[in-house]
Design a protein around this motif. Sequence first.
Motif, PDB file in Angstrom:
ATOM      1  N   ARG A 122      33.472  -6.383   5.981  1.00  0.00           N
ATOM      2  CA  ARG A 122      32.932  -5.847   7.240  1.00  0.00           C
ATOM      3  C   ARG A 122      34.032  -5.764   8.290  1.00  0.00           C
ATOM      4  NH1 ARG A 122      27.463  -8.184  10.176  1.00  0.00           N
ATOM      5  NH2 ARG A 122      27.513  -6.887  12.066  1.00  0.00           N
ATOM      6  N   TYR A 123      34.052  -4.655   9.010  1.00  0.00           N
ATOM      7  CA  TYR A 123      35.016  -4.424  10.079  1.00  0.00           C
ATOM      8  C   TYR A 123      34.283  -4.045  11.358  1.00  0.00           C
ATOM      9  CZ  TYR A 123      38.935  -4.125   6.720  1.00  0.00           C
ATOM     10  OH  TYR A 123      39.886  -4.394   5.763  1.00  0.00           O
ATOM     11  N   ARG A 124      34.920  -4.336  12.470  1.00  0.00           N
ATOM     12  CA  ARG A 124      34.468  -3.838  13.759  1.00  0.00           C
ATOM     13  C   ARG A 124      35.628  -3.132  14.450  1.00  0.00           C
ATOM     14  NH1 ARG A 124      30.944  -9.038  16.011  1.00  0.00           N
ATOM     15  NH2 ARG A 124      28.921  -8.372  15.165  1.00  0.00           N
ATOM     16  N   TYR A 125      35.352  -1.937  14.944  1.00  0.00           N
ATOM     17  CA  TYR A 125      36.362  -1.198  15.702  1.00  0.00           C
ATOM     18  C   TYR A 125      35.930  -1.192  17.164  1.00  0.00           C
ATOM     19  CZ  TYR A 125      40.113   2.062  16.624  1.00  0.00           C
ATOM     20  OH  TYR A 125      41.282   2.629  17.089  1.00  0.00           O
ATOM     21  N   VAL A 126      36.825  -1.620  18.048  1.00  0.00           N
ATOM     22  CA  VAL A 126      36.502  -1.799  19.464  1.00  0.00           C
ATOM     23  C   VAL A 126      37.240  -0.756  20.298  1.00  0.00           C
ATOM     24  CG1 VAL A 126      36.453  -3.408  21.397  1.00  0.00           C
ATOM     25  CG2 VAL A 126      36.205  -4.276  19.059  1.00  0.00           C
ATOM     26  N   ILE A 127      36.457   0.009  21.059  1.00  0.00           N
ATOM     27  CA  ILE A 127      37.015   1.010  21.976  1.00  0.00           C
ATOM     28  C   ILE A 127      36.684   0.604  23.405  1.00  0.00           C
ATOM     29  CG2 ILE A 127      36.974   3.436  22.693  1.00  0.00           C
ATOM     30  CD1 ILE A 127      36.019   4.118  19.836  1.00  0.00           C
ATOM     31  N   LEU A 128      37.683   0.536  24.257  1.00  0.00           N
ATOM     32  CA  LEU A 128      37.461   0.292  25.683  1.00  0.00           C
ATOM     33  C   LEU A 128      37.383   1.653  26.355  1.00  0.00           C
ATOM     34  CD1 LEU A 128      37.098  -1.907  27.791  1.00  0.00           C
ATOM     35  CD2 LEU A 128      39.547  -1.820  28.223  1.00  0.00           C
ATOM     36  N   ASN A 129      36.197   2.036  26.781  1.00  0.00           N
ATOM     37  CA  ASN A 129      35.931   3.380  27.299  1.00  0.00           C
ATOM     38  C   ASN A 129      35.817   3.331  28.820  1.00  0.00           C
ATOM     39  OD1 ASN A 129      33.227   5.797  26.935  1.00  0.00           O
ATOM     40  ND2 ASN A 129      35.411   6.126  27.141  1.00  0.00           N
ATOM     41  N   GLN A 130      36.949   3.559  29.484  1.00  0.00           N
ATOM     42  CA  GLN A 130      37.006   3.517  30.949  1.00  0.00           C
ATOM     43  C   GLN A 130      38.171   4.380  31.422  1.00  0.00           C
ATOM     44  OE1 GLN A 130      37.617  -0.737  31.492  1.00  0.00           O
ATOM     45  NE2 GLN A 130      39.834  -0.480  31.646  1.00  0.00           N
ATOM     46  N   PRO A 131      38.141   4.800  32.692  1.00  0.00           N
ATOM     47  CA  PRO A 131      39.201   5.702  33.175  1.00  0.00           C
ATOM     48  C   PRO A 131      40.588   5.068  33.218  1.00  0.00           C
ATOM     49  CG  PRO A 131      37.259   5.769  34.600  1.00  0.00           C
ATOM     50  CD  PRO A 131      37.068   4.619  33.673  1.00  0.00           C
ATOM     51  N   ILE A 209      38.544   3.563   7.577  1.00  0.00           N
ATOM     52  CA  ILE A 209      37.778   3.279   8.794  1.00  0.00           C
ATOM     53  C   ILE A 209      38.412   3.957  10.002  1.00  0.00           C
ATOM     54  CG2 ILE A 209      36.960   1.482  10.349  1.00  0.00           C
ATOM     55  CD1 ILE A 209      36.779  -0.370   7.930  1.00  0.00           C
ATOM     56  N   ARG A 210      39.709   3.897  10.115  1.00  0.00           N
ATOM     57  CA  ARG A 210      40.378   4.510  11.259  1.00  0.00           C
ATOM     58  C   ARG A 210      40.222   6.030  11.251  1.00  0.00           C
ATOM     59  NH1 ARG A 210      46.215   2.200  10.703  1.00  0.00           N
ATOM     60  NH2 ARG A 210      46.599   3.653  12.434  1.00  0.00           N
ATOM     61  N   ASN A 211      40.171   6.643  10.083  1.00  0.00           N
ATOM     62  CA  ASN A 211      39.940   8.086  10.009  1.00  0.00           C
ATOM     63  C   ASN A 211      38.500   8.431  10.375  1.00  0.00           C
ATOM     64  OD1 ASN A 211      42.575   8.553   9.207  1.00  0.00           O
ATOM     65  ND2 ASN A 211      42.099   8.441   7.033  1.00  0.00           N
ATOM     66  N   ILE A 212      37.554   7.580   9.994  1.00  0.00           N
ATOM     67  CA  ILE A 212      36.164   7.778  10.398  1.00  0.00           C
ATOM     68  C   ILE A 212      36.036   7.658  11.913  1.00  0.00           C
ATOM     69  CG2 ILE A 212      33.867   6.733  10.328  1.00  0.00           C
ATOM     70  CD1 ILE A 212      34.407   6.056   7.377  1.00  0.00           C
ATOM     71  N   ASP A 242      39.945  14.915  10.706  1.00  0.00           N
ATOM     72  CA  ASP A 242      40.327  14.610  12.085  1.00  0.00           C
ATOM     73  C   ASP A 242      41.503  13.623  12.133  1.00  0.00           C
ATOM     74  OD1 ASP A 242      40.022  14.262  15.004  1.00  0.00           O
ATOM     75  OD2 ASP A 242      38.024  15.079  14.665  1.00  0.00           O
ATOM     76  N   VAL A 243      41.829  13.177  13.347  1.00  0.00           N
ATOM     77  CA  VAL A 243      42.966  12.284  13.565  1.00  0.00           C
ATOM     78  C   VAL A 243      42.644  10.867  13.097  1.00  0.00           C
ATOM     79  CG1 VAL A 243      43.768  13.633  15.517  1.00  0.00           C
ATOM     80  CG2 VAL A 243      42.224  11.703  15.903  1.00  0.00           C
ATOM     81  N   THR A 244      43.678  10.046  12.949  1.00  0.00           N
ATOM     82  CA  THR A 244      43.541   8.633  12.607  1.00  0.00           C
ATOM     83  C   THR A 244      43.555   7.808  13.888  1.00  0.00           C
ATOM     84  OG1 THR A 244      44.699   8.987  10.517  1.00  0.00           O
ATOM     85  CG2 THR A 244      44.535   6.716  11.303  1.00  0.00           C
ATOM     86  N   ALA A 245      42.538   6.985  14.095  1.00  0.00           N
ATOM     87  CA  ALA A 245      42.477   6.138  15.290  1.00  0.00           C
ATOM     88  C   ALA A 245      43.543   5.047  15.220  1.00  0.00           C
ATOM     89  CB  ALA A 245      41.085   5.516  15.416  1.00  0.00           C
ATOM     90  N   PRO A 246      44.000   4.542  16.355  1.00  0.00           N
ATOM     91  CA  PRO A 246      45.029   3.493  16.380  1.00  0.00           C
ATOM     92  C   PRO A 246      44.574   2.218  15.679  1.00  0.00           C
ATOM     93  CG  PRO A 246      44.794   4.510  18.545  1.00  0.00           C
ATOM     94  CD  PRO A 246      43.660   5.017  17.712  1.00  0.00           C
ATOM     95  N   ALA A 247      45.546   1.462  15.174  1.00  0.00           N
ATOM     96  CA  ALA A 247      45.242   0.236  14.429  1.00  0.00           C
ATOM     97  C   ALA A 247      44.757  -0.885  15.337  1.00  0.00           C
ATOM     98  CB  ALA A 247      46.484  -0.224  13.667  1.00  0.00           C
ATOM     99  N   CYS A 248      45.161  -0.902  16.596  1.00  0.00           N
ATOM    100  CA  CYS A 248      44.912  -2.061  17.463  1.00  0.00           C
ATOM    101  C   CYS A 248      43.435  -2.333  17.696  1.00  0.00           C
ATOM    102  CB  CYS A 248      45.632  -1.905  18.793  1.00  0.00           C
ATOM    103  SG  CYS A 248      45.084  -0.485  19.774  1.00  0.00           S
ATOM    104  N   GLY A 249      42.572  -1.334  17.525  1.00  0.00           N
ATOM    105  CA  GLY A 249      41.155  -1.548  17.758  1.00  0.00           C
ATOM    106  C   GLY A 249      40.395  -2.077  16.567  1.00  0.00           C
ATOM    107  N   LEU A 250      41.046  -2.167  15.394  1.00  0.00           N
ATOM    108  CA  LEU A 250      40.352  -2.522  14.157  1.00  0.00           C
ATOM    109  C   LEU A 250      40.452  -4.013  13.859  1.00  0.00           C
ATOM    110  CD1 LEU A 250      38.751  -1.471  11.755  1.00  0.00           C
ATOM    111  CD2 LEU A 250      40.912  -1.011  10.587  1.00  0.00           C
ATOM    112  N   HIS A 251      39.299  -4.630  13.549  1.00  0.00           N
ATOM    113  CA  HIS A 251      39.222  -6.061  13.266  1.00  0.00           C
ATOM    114  C   HIS A 251      38.465  -6.281  11.958  1.00  0.00           C
ATOM    115  CE1 HIS A 251      40.300  -7.194  17.522  1.00  0.00           C
ATOM    116  NE2 HIS A 251      39.844  -5.971  17.705  1.00  0.00           N
TER     117      HIS A 251
END
Length: 314
Positions: A122-131, A209-212, A242-251
């Motif tokens: 199991r993985y969790r991907y964390v996005i901080l969504n702010q300006p 996961i990062r590609n998803i 699509d693009v590959t999301a950055p590694a830093c958000g994946l746990h």
Amino acid sequence: MTLFRLLDDRHPLTGRLVMGVEYDGSAYCGWQRLKHAASVQGELETALARVASHPVTVHASGRTDSGVHATRQIVHFDPPAPRSEKAWVFGVNANLPRDIAVRWVKAVPDDFHARFKALARRYRYVILNQPSRPVLERANATWCRDPLDADAMHLAAQALVGEHDFSSFRAAGCQSKTAWRHLHFIEVHRHGPLVVIDVQGNAFLHHMIRNIVGALVTVGRGEQGIDYLARLMALRDRTLADVTAPACGLHFVDSLYDEAWGLPREPLGPNLLAFLGEWTGERELPDCPMVEFRRGRPVAVAAPVESPLEEGEP
């Protein structure tokens, strides 16, 4: 398992041992030991060898890619010397860098294997969504300055649940013999400025996961509809995806095993999401041949010949 308990320092542990390990992957080439770069496996084996006064080789539940973090990486090893529970945990941690830590250690039967006995990851991907760009969370969350529709992302992700060919979401250099994987669930939820993608499956392809996540962010921005993930999966072509999301958000937050092994239960990470309150093993696993086979139960179809490769595994 209580979070606070005394570690035994009188009775040496014998036989095969299993450990729960947490790490910040920012400074490492990934889990796997390599000659040309620092790895989490290399650091852990060096620390174990200092406590045991002999070389030690560890086997992990799954390999993580460069920059990916873990809060419940499960490893096993056969100790070359007897040491107490306290010696293994405190002694190894004293010899590890500050971005890696052993959380617990437990004796298990000799037929336990961290990788081949795992029922799910199991993985969790964390996005901080702010300006504004993040400061305190910059190393363990991915920043997205554009507003994201988490509900649309969740609906789009449901097309991936089940057993599918994930060729459109594997890295170009992925060496797995098959792109078929079984996703048990994938959920997208917003918690204030945090958008969390929570995904569990039998195993994951390299960068899967990062590609998803990269495709889901495109949906969240409103650039594609909720059928986008289904359309990409049907293409079975990574070059059209699509693009590959950055590694830093994946746990890497959990590796699940049959209850008979008696591994400690603990809160799912990262601690940034502690308010969710979920612990390992709280969700039911799907009724599928791989899970039943690894639990040692009869199955109606042929069992898998080999364990599939993990996220980040070449």
